[in-house]
Design an enzyme around this catalytic site. Sequence first.
Site, PDB file in Angstrom:
ATOM      1  N   ASP A 185       5.652  23.775 -32.213  1.00 40.55           N
ATOM      2  CA  ASP A 185       6.032  22.453 -32.405  1.00 40.55           C
ATOM      3  C   ASP A 185       6.943  22.747 -33.636  1.00 40.55           C
ATOM      4  O   ASP A 185       6.389  22.656 -34.869  1.00 40.55           O
ATOM      5  CB  ASP A 185       5.081  21.423 -32.755  1.00 40.55           C
ATOM      6  CG  ASP A 185       5.755  19.952 -32.812  1.00 40.55           C
ATOM      7  OD1 ASP A 185       6.820  20.084 -32.521  1.00 40.55           O
ATOM      8  OD2 ASP A 185       4.969  19.124 -32.959  1.00 40.55           O
ATOM      9  N   ASP A 198      15.102  20.725 -32.372  1.00 40.80           N
ATOM     10  CA  ASP A 198      13.623  20.317 -31.924  1.00 40.80           C
ATOM     11  C   ASP A 198      13.310  21.452 -30.949  1.00 40.80           C
ATOM     12  O   ASP A 198      14.031  21.361 -29.752  1.00 40.80           O
ATOM     13  CB  ASP A 198      13.296  18.938 -31.676  1.00 40.80           C
ATOM     14  CG  ASP A 198      11.987  18.938 -31.644  1.00 40.80           C
ATOM     15  OD1 ASP A 198      11.070  19.676 -32.178  1.00 40.80           O
ATOM     16  OD2 ASP A 198      11.598  17.855 -30.942  1.00 40.80           O
TER      17      ASP A 198
END
Length: 452
Positions: free
Chosen positions: A119, A328
């Site tokens: 992440d 992301d």
Amino acid sequence: MQRGLVALVIVAAAAAAAAAWASPAAASAFVGDVRVAMKHVDAGKQLSRLELMRRAMQRSKARAAALSVMRSRGGGGGLAGESVEQPPGGMPVRPSGDLEYVLDLAVGTPPQPVSALLDTGSDLIWTQCAPCVNCLAQPDPLFAPANSASFEPMRCSGQLCSAILHHGCQRPDICTYRYTYGDGTTTMGVYATERFTFTSSSGEKLNVPLGFGCGSMNVGSLNNGSGIVGFGRDPLSLVSQLSIRRFSYCLTPYTSGRRSTLLFGSLSGGVFDDAAGPVQTTPLLQSPQNPTFYYVRLAGVTVGARRLRIPESAFALRPDGSGGVIIDSGTALTLLPRAVLAEVVRAFLLQVRLPLASGSSQDDGVCFVVPPSRRRSSVPVPVPRLVLHLEGADLDLPRRNYVLDDRRKGRLCLLLADSGDDGATIGNLVQQDMRVLYDLEAETLSFAPAQC
């Protein structure tokens, strides 16, 4: 009463497993280059590309909601004293725990296998631990700190302990934590120091200490993982703890069957040896309000041969932390502000000359109806090219990275969605089969097409 029981279990587990390390601090520098294989969370489930995309879209919607709250409220980093959006119970909102790529780690002495979700939009490193009051389904056995000679609970005065927004202190001088993601996934437990073993690009084993959360009370979703490895910018992340100068990934398409790769370390050369096209570079930006995220400057969008009349201000990162464009790894779809998405959809409508599908919306994905006469063709329906113009670089996307052909329903869908606010997110679908390098010394993002 339950909180008290949790605290007792946490302290008992920590006390039983504590070792005699002189320092609870994690490594201050990292020497060497590491290569880690990653797989998609739905790998091996025998799902079609259509089914894989639908699952990824559902996860993207949850993550989009959390990112929107973080951008508008300045809640990205999770450091003590920051202003964050507080859902019921006083827990801060971070991106969803329902992520996309899993990497295999070796934790403890002797090493125990841990499958953790990557992440780039959060910071905490954590895994589920035994004994466990409440743990989520995971592919590996629970990490057992009692079986590791190098596990040591961090003291309450530890620098990383104080960097956790919700941390506590349990006797005898043990740091505890609570960390919550936007989809409700929450982990609670002891914050500790442990040995992580990585394999260098030359095959050498590298053994380093890291601060991490040992979760014994966990709720929500881990989506085929045992924990999460935060690669954000704040002190708790793996990047920050190891003072990593550069990291890079090459994400394979969901249906390829090939493993994706993650590289980190000095990465002084050879990163783009597998590039199938020119290397382009754009500056990385930072926001004091959302320090975790990696921002880039998006200057415009081209659909087909036409650059859309969208002002650069539509993508601007504002001083209050709102707006901006995040790159992301954990979001599948590319998310655009509603007004920008409307312009993109309008341009596609004019050029594909197909009607919008009934019920198609910016909230649930934009789809066009393919005529029956064209559905039977083995040749994909032609679509205009899509280019994201970054500062000093153009991200010219291959068709498969922004279009989904739903032959069963006779639809052609754009892999774009409404961000829910005035910010944007470049998701992992547009990054597939692309080598991406984050250079944290030069504060740049470089990328090139590659066969990952």
